[in-house]
Design a protein around this motif. Sequence first.
Motif, PDB file in Angstrom:
ATOM      1  N   ALA A  88      -3.623  28.888  -3.006  1.00  0.00           N
ATOM      2  CA  ALA A  88      -4.266  27.783  -2.389  1.00  0.00           C
ATOM      3  C   ALA A  88      -5.136  27.220  -3.316  1.00  0.00           C
ATOM      4  O   ALA A  88      -5.429  25.986  -3.482  1.00  0.00           O
ATOM      5  CB  ALA A  88      -4.861  27.796  -1.039  1.00  0.00           C
ATOM      6  N   VAL A  89      -5.841  27.931  -3.782  1.00  0.00           N
ATOM      7  CA  VAL A  89      -7.027  27.556  -4.905  1.00  0.00           C
ATOM      8  C   VAL A  89      -6.463  26.973  -6.269  1.00  0.00           C
ATOM      9  O   VAL A  89      -6.935  26.168  -6.560  1.00  0.00           O
ATOM     10  CB  VAL A  89      -7.750  28.779  -4.979  1.00  0.00           C
ATOM     11  N   ALA A  90      -5.383  27.739  -6.657  1.00  0.00           N
ATOM     12  CA  ALA A  90      -4.823  27.482  -7.968  1.00  0.00           C
ATOM     13  C   ALA A  90      -4.083  26.228  -7.802  1.00  0.00           C
ATOM     14  O   ALA A  90      -4.119  25.248  -8.780  1.00  0.00           O
ATOM     15  CB  ALA A  90      -3.664  28.403  -8.151  1.00  0.00           C
ATOM     16  N   ARG A  91      -3.554  25.787  -6.693  1.00  0.00           N
ATOM     17  CA  ARG A  91      -3.066  24.283  -6.628  1.00  0.00           C
ATOM     18  C   ARG A  91      -3.980  23.308  -5.950  1.00  0.00           C
ATOM     19  O   ARG A  91      -3.484  22.110  -6.092  1.00  0.00           O
ATOM     20  CB  ARG A  91      -1.986  24.324  -5.510  1.00  0.00           C
ATOM     21  N   GLY A  92      -5.130  23.533  -5.986  1.00  0.00           N
ATOM     22  CA  GLY A  92      -6.264  22.636  -5.585  1.00  0.00           C
ATOM     23  C   GLY A  92      -6.213  22.155  -4.182  1.00  0.00           C
ATOM     24  O   GLY A  92      -7.111  21.322  -3.743  1.00  0.00           O
ATOM     25  N   LEU A  93      -5.384  23.105  -3.463  1.00  0.00           N
ATOM     26  CA  LEU A  93      -5.435  22.622  -1.883  1.00  0.00           C
ATOM     27  C   LEU A  93      -6.908  22.684  -1.243  1.00  0.00           C
ATOM     28  O   LEU A  93      -7.634  22.028  -0.590  1.00  0.00           O
ATOM     29  CB  LEU A  93      -4.472  23.503  -1.126  1.00  0.00           C
TER      30      LEU A  93
END
Lengths: 291, 481
Positions: free
Chosen positions: A187-192
């Motif tokens: 979630a953090v990696a994808r910017g969510l």
Amino acid sequence: MRTAVSLARHLVCSLGVLFLLIADAAAVEHPTPQTPVRIGVTAVFLDHQTAFLDDWREYLETRLQRRVVFKQRSTYREIMEMLLEEELDFAWICGYPFVLFRQRLRLLAVPIYQGEPLYQSYLIVPETDTDTGSILGLRDKVFAYSDPDSNSGYLVPQFQLHALGEDRNNFFRRSFFTWAHQKVVEAVARGLANGGAVDGYVWDTLAKVNPELTSRTRVVMKSKKFGFPPFVARHGVDNSEFRKMKAVLTGMPNDTTGRALLQRLNLDGFGQGNEQLFDGIAELVEAIPGG
Amino acid sequence: MLSDLSLRYKVPLRISLLILIVALAVTVSLLARSYLMFKQDLFISSENMGRIVARTLTTALLHDDVWKAYEIINAPFSVDSKEAALQADTVIVLDKSERVYVSTAPRQYPMLSDPALKDDEIAILKQKLSQHDPTSRVTIEMPGLGNIYVVTPIDSDGVLLGRLVMLYSHEIYIDRFLAFVRQAAMTAVLIIVLLLPFGVYWGQRLSAPLVELSKSMGQVGSSIPQTPDSRIFKGGDEIGQLGAQFARMIEQLRDKEALEKQMVVSDRLAAIGRFTAGIAHEINNPLGGLLNATNTLQRHGAQDPLTCKTVSLLERGLLQIKATVAALLVEAKPEVHPVTHQDIEDTRTLVMPAAQKKSARLDWVNGIHQPANVPSTYVRQILINLLLNSIDAVPNHGRISCEVSTTDGVLRIATYNEGEQINNHDLEHLFEPFASGTESGRGLGLWVTYQIVNTLNGSIEVSSAEDDTQFVVTLPLQQAA
């Protein structure tokens, strides 16, 4: 002399018969029971590796001489409920629920990670975010927790906000649960999410097996060390089973297959552990009102 | 310019053009149809996808489970190949207040943001959507928009929880369509390549008779063209009929030309006949007087030898003139009886010595078994003239044949000889007096023959080829009085 020889021969024969009898008796005494050993696993490690669980199950079955069943659920709570309802014999859970239900559980073993039975909680942000230096930088942002019953993925950041005098319920603009540490990283990696709290051991292990994913995140802060998510048994588990299980887990570093499995878990082994290891978590629970 | 082009090229060109037009028309219509179908496919499959995803999202939205919603809308993207399915570029879940609940492109459409603020297209889309019932499914494609938007309501028990917006790039079906275009174009080219040679062949086959006809037509006037090759004009269609008609016309032209030639010859011969008759008449009158005078002189005049000798000389000269003039004139002979078998045989006896002199072989067929009602004197004279000419024409040891017969009310006399071919110029003047003066004759034989045939209302035909010269005389049998 003659008598002595004949006696000796007799003795050997008797011993042989006795040995056979003992062996037979042992076989009768320890048949593979129909009821399997039920082990619950949670997202305290990379639990989606079905192939790994298969190999581990096979290993445990060989050692325990019993059928082993791994049970996976999407939340910690479900596993805890199953454990307390005696639907499971053992489970690998987080230190937080262990602290909460300490009275009804028995500590079986604690994983040894990097030489000690401890781990940390990481605060991570997207790799593109180069400004955020602490959790305070995430005010009014979107935050990803792993599980409400997770120490590293929920309790630690909640405590941090509390300790900083922030309103932990309204500090973030929005927060959500991903129900697994690895998914917090995703979630953090994808910017969510603009930030997330993750089990440091999971993040480190991911950095080894999926460096592309972790490279898109940045660790802003590492918490102090807490007791590693422990293996526990429900209270009613038979003592001999408890001992056997403990012996098998702690004995894993002693054979090649066990070592290979530990290597895949990115752990050194399983130790006896003691309940004091989780006092740190208990302090957090006490510090947070209503926590 | 093009209208002056030969049919040889024009017809194949037109057929080729037709093939091209048909191939293009079929291709274009197929393409147009498939374009619409691709688009429809996209709409249908995306609307279905929207319905399924929206239904799955209901629980996640009810439980406010952002991550679950995120995983649901991301599920279709786990399929790598874009070719495999018509896949949305971006999926956005909007909450009740039209803010982003979650999206597959969180950096572009962050959670809780108003997508219309950053994205003009979304602003247009929202404006469009406000015209629709929020609980209805809407697919929006507008010229101004770069994407196709498929909007599906997410509801629970009729309560609107949010909206699912799926963005499809136009490229998604344009790419597929272009792949189809390439394939269709290749097929069309293949068809054209296969059909064109046939077209050219058919075209040339169709135009060949017309080209041939036109070429032959062009020659009419200056000369008579060859009869066209019947292989080109086979069949009973219009072109076949045209060919047959043209062949008939050529035949008629030939007949007409032959008739004209014959008429010229006849006219000339008639004129010569009238002229010679006139001269003969003018000569005969004084000649009779002169012969009477010499006769009188021989009977009653002086008996001295010189005078007698001179008168005799005069008489012989005058008789020779009379004989020549008589030969020019065909006089009605008093001795008239129908020709008999013997008459013909007598003629043979008469010409035999001449034939034997040249060691020529004479084949003889006498088909007269009953007396035929044609004056025998004339028949004998014709036969003698023709046979003597034939004997004269053949080389030594040559062959001559003669056939006399009666059929269908005519007496037919035919002679053949192996003499040299008579050239065209000589043929035209063959029957004129003194036309072919030879050493042996005065050149009056054929003239006399012609006069006799004319007198008897018959006809004479001559044809001459290499080693085969043929005279055929037909004389109508006269009705017995």
